[in-house]
Every structure is written in C-alpha cells, then in structure tokens.
Design an enzyme around this catalytic site. Structure first.
Site, mmCIF file in Angstrom:
data_model
loop_
_atom_site.group_PDB
_atom_site.id
_atom_site.type_symbol
_atom_site.label_atom_id
_atom_site.label_comp_id
_atom_site.label_asym_id
_atom_site.label_seq_id
_atom_site.Cartn_x
_atom_site.Cartn_y
_atom_site.Cartn_z
ATOM 1 N N PHE A 1 68.146 76.813 55.740
ATOM 2 C CA PHE A 1 67.371 76.757 54.498
ATOM 3 C C PHE A 1 68.241 76.479 53.268
ATOM 4 O O PHE A 1 67.991 77.012 52.183
ATOM 5 C CB PHE A 1 66.580 78.059 54.295
ATOM 6 C CG PHE A 1 66.001 78.600 55.559
ATOM 7 C CD1 PHE A 1 65.107 77.842 56.312
ATOM 8 C CD2 PHE A 1 66.355 79.844 56.038
ATOM 9 C CE1 PHE A 1 64.583 78.324 57.507
ATOM 10 C CE2 PHE A 1 65.840 80.336 57.229
ATOM 11 C CZ PHE A 1 64.954 79.573 57.966
ATOM 12 N N CYS A 2 69.269 75.641 53.449
ATOM 13 C CA CYS A 2 70.198 75.314 52.356
ATOM 14 C C CYS A 2 70.802 76.577 51.747
ATOM 15 O O CYS A 2 70.984 76.676 50.531
ATOM 16 C CB CYS A 2 69.503 74.484 51.272
ATOM 17 S SG CYS A 2 68.968 72.870 51.834
ATOM 18 N N ALA A 3 71.103 77.547 52.613
ATOM 19 C CA ALA A 3 71.735 78.790 52.159
ATOM 20 C C ALA A 3 72.650 79.289 53.278
ATOM 21 O O ALA A 3 72.547 80.430 53.722
ATOM 22 C CB ALA A 3 70.684 79.829 51.806
ATOM 23 N N HIS B 1 72.054 76.623 48.140
ATOM 24 C CA HIS B 1 73.195 75.768 47.822
ATOM 25 C C HIS B 1 73.096 75.180 46.415
ATOM 26 O O HIS B 1 74.118 74.918 45.768
ATOM 27 C CB HIS B 1 73.298 74.611 48.822
ATOM 28 C CG HIS B 1 73.587 75.066 50.220
ATOM 29 N ND1 HIS B 1 73.350 74.257 51.324
ATOM 30 C CD2 HIS B 1 74.084 76.227 50.722
ATOM 31 C CE1 HIS B 1 73.684 74.903 52.419
ATOM 32 N NE2 HIS B 1 74.133 76.100 52.086
#
Length: 450
Positions: free
Chosen positions: A374-376, A129
């Site tokens: 995982f911020c994705a 992100h």
C-alpha cells in the site's frame, strides 16, 4: 436531505454500485468494492454537475468572454468551499489546487527548502511513501516510532522534539493511516510541535473523506499549519487535490513550476510573480476537477461528516467482529482502540500469500480489495516484524514474493450485506487453503509489488 435519515440510501448516491462483472465460472455477480482507500467511485451528483456545467466550460482567468467569466468565478469560489469544509481561514491561508496529495506534498517540500534546509523534518514510521520520499535528500530527516500495533508513539515524538532542541522545523504526519486506518491525534501533535518551534503538515488523504477535520484558528496552539488531501478518495474524479498553508510560505520563493498563469510582468531581464495561490497553479487550471471536488464536498456537508463517520464505524466494527471468528485470519489492529480509526482493515490468511487471497476474492467472488504494501513498505515491514536483515533479501530479487497484507476499506455506499458476503468468502477460502494455493500460485509473481 432525504438520505440523512437512512444510511442505506447512501448507496443511491454513488455511480456503479450495481455493476455486474464476470467470475471464473462464467457467471456474473454484482461487484463489491472494498478498495475505497485507493480510490472511491464518483457521486452521481458530481457527474451530473459536470454534465450540467459542460456547456459553460471555458478558459480560466483573463478571458473576457461570458463563459470564461462563469468558469473563472466557479473556480475562484471553490476556494471558499474548501476553506469552510476543513476550517481554513481564506484570509490567512493559500488554498492551492494540484493533481493529488502526492503532488501537494512534493510542492510543499520544494517551497519549504529555502526556509528549512538546515532544519530537521520529523516524519513517522507509519507514513505513505508520498509523505516520506519527497522529504528525503533535501532535509535532515528522522522518524517518530510506532508501538507493536502500529500506532504512533507520542512519547517518541516528545523525545525527538527535545533531542533536536528547536531544530525541528516540520512534523509531517498522516491524519489517518492508509494501512491500518489509525487516526492520529493531530491537534495534540500540533500543540507539541508548536511548543518546540515547529510547524505541522497533516496528510489528510485518508482522514478528510471519512471524518470531520478542523484546521482551527491560526492563533490556537492546536492549529494545523499545512493540510493536503485528494478528490479521488472522496467521490470526486478528474484529478484534483488540495494544498493548504499560510500565504507567507508561498510568498517567500518563486513557484516550483513557473510558466503561464504565474506572473504579473515578464521581460527578458525581470519577472514579477503573482501572489499565491495563482503563482503556484501554473498552466490552465483543471476546472472540471475543481468542480468535482467542490461538488463532492457540498454533498458530504449535506450528509454530515459525523453521520458518515458513524456509519462507516458501524461497518468496520461489524467486519472486525466477523473476521476475527474466521479460522486462520490474522487481523492487524489494536483490539482495545477499535474506535480510533477510519474504515480500513488489514489482514492475512495464514498459509496464503496476500496476492493469492486478493485474486481469489476478485475472480471467484467479485470482491475488490487491495493487497501488497500500500505504498507504505517501511510500515508494513514493522507490522509484520520483518527485520532489516530479512528485508535485504527482497532487494533485487524479483523471484521472491514480497510480504504484505490484504486491505479492505469501506465507503459510505458499502453495506452490512456486502460485508457478510466477504465473510462467507473468506471462511470458504480459509478452509480450502491448499486447493486455492495450487490454483492461484502462478499469481504470486504478478501483482504484489506495491
């Protein structure tokens, strides 16, 4: 150095590797950390350097006192250490210290806006992100697609560069994915980008700690224009990251954080800014963080990044060979291109939500992993084949557990023995899925969001 001749002695370099932690059965075990892609523990060497420097700690720049002069020299010399480590040119590049890679990318997105606001920024479908959200709302964006394994499509990159016909100003791409570990061919991407009049930013947060990185000479078509990375992922605590880019970029606009340490002269009617990098480092610099990251880099250099890469690849190969033989374990990787990644492995166990698997490993076996997206999240949605329509049902619905994965990620101090312990634990979990689901289903709604 003695550690170079024995991979196992890498373990002696790291703080806390023998820490005992409690399990649910009231016994204790030595903690196993397979969450290095999030944050690594610090090097003993780094902590010793911090303690050794502490009596000399003082203000940076403009201080006449002896301690201030010592601190300032250490801080300024750190840029040379950074430059040598990644092949930057200290005369051509500005090396700017920030908190982390996220702040670095946000800063660059602000600095480029006066130059590129009418242009196109190409990100990818595999980004964290932090290399997606800072560009949104400021630039016209598009995303380079991925294949069924989650690897970047070079053909789509070529197609989009042609499609926008010279309007792409920046291609921003991860050096290595924080989800799958895939290493992108950054120099080939750079050559393509430059041939279409674009520059390239590499998010090096997952690549720089695990493999050699060379920005290359700025007169090479394969050179990297901008590079960011974080100390906390390379055995250096205290919150320092690095942004590297051409000095000209930072000369063309005021700092995005004006204040103390950024100016030459100020009146009520006039401001004259310092040259970069100082104009981009407002306030009192984080000298302890800079000391930590340069201390870590010096040790990584001594060990040899190729040695580190080879050792971690051996760990990863052993883990994949073992995990793929466990019933109900689903690995998310390209079996044909196993050597093209850093030491990250995402997986799931059929029938168990990722948050349950992570909690079992922690509470029952003392093994730390990461779970979630995982911020994705856009990348995870594609890897799990979740359609845009299906994704909508999770929006605003806090009672619906979000799909994701379990991620293991290795550092230089991890061992084959630790991986074998993980494999035994996962084999046990996979054969007792119903039992563990009942025991841990309450955790479905507590720890899965990011």
């Amino acid at each position: 150095m003695e550690y170079i001749n024995s991979f196992y002695h890498f373990r002696d370099l790291v703080v806390g590797v023998d820490t005992n932690i409690p399990l649910t059965d009231q016994t204790y075990t030595t903690a196993i950390n397979f969450d290095n892609a999030a944050t690594t523990p610090p090097f003993n060497h780094v902590m010793n350097e911090i303690v050794k420097f502490s009596p000399w700690y003082s203000s940076i720049h403009r201080g006449a006192g002896y301690k201030s002069q010592v601190s300032s020299k250490l801080y300024d010399d750190a840029r040379n250490v950074i430059a040598e480590f990644v092949g930057a040119n200290i005369d051509h590049h500005s090396i700017i210290f920030v908190k982390n890679a996220t702040e670095a990318i946000n800063k660059l997105s602000n600095k480029l806006l006066p130059l590129y606001k009418d242009g196109v920024v190409l990100s990818t479908c595999m980004e964290h992100h932090s290399n997606d959200l800072p560009w949104r709302g400021k630039y016209k964006m598009d995303y380079i697609s991925i294949d069924k394994y989650g690897q970047l499509s070079m053909e789509d990159l070529k197609s989009k560069l042609v499609k926008y016909d010279g309007k792409v100003r920046l291609v921003t791409v991860t050096g290595a994915s924080n989800v799958t570990g895939y290493i992108n061919p950054i120099h080939k991407i750079a050559e393509l980008a430059h041939s279409h009049g674009s520059k390239i930013l590499v998010d090096g947060a997952q690549l720089v700690p695990h493999a050699p990185v060379d920005m290359k000479s700025f007169d090479s078509p394969e050179h990297i224009d901008y590079l960011v990375f974080s100390g906390h992922k390379m055995y250096a605590p205290f919150g320092t990251g690095v942004l590297i880019g051409p000095k000209a970029t930072f000369m063309k606009s005021p700092p995005d954080y004006p204040g103390g340490g950024t100016v030459k002269i100020v009146t009520h009617d006039h401001i004259e800014w310092l040259d970069p990098p100082e104009r981009e480092e407002a306030g009192t610099p984080n000298i302890m963080g800079v000391l930590a990251i340069t201390g870590a880099i010096k040790l990584l250099n001594e060990l040899g990044m190729h040695n580190i890469e080879n050792y971690e690849r051996m760990l990863t190969d052993h883990a994949i060979d073992s995990l793929q033989n466990i019933p109900y374990v689903e690995l998310y990787h390209n079996p044909i291109k196993r050597g093209e990644s850093v030491s990250i492995i995402p997986f799931n166990i059929k029938g168990l939500h990722h948050s349950i698997v992570a909690n079992i490993l922690s509470h029952e076996f003392g093994i730390a992993v990461r779970n979630g997206c995982f911020c994705a999240q856009p990348y995870i949605q594609r890897l799990l084949n979740i359609s845009p329509e299906d994704t909508k049902k999770y929006i605003g619905n806090s009672n619906l557990p979000i799909p994701g994965m379990v991620r293991i990620s290795f550092g230089i101090y991890n061992t084959i023995e630790e991986i074998n312990t993980l494999v035994k634990a996962l084999y046990h979990i996979s054969l007792n899925r119903k039992f563990y689901f009942e025991r841990y289903k309450k955790d479905l709604y507590s720890s899965f969001l990011n």
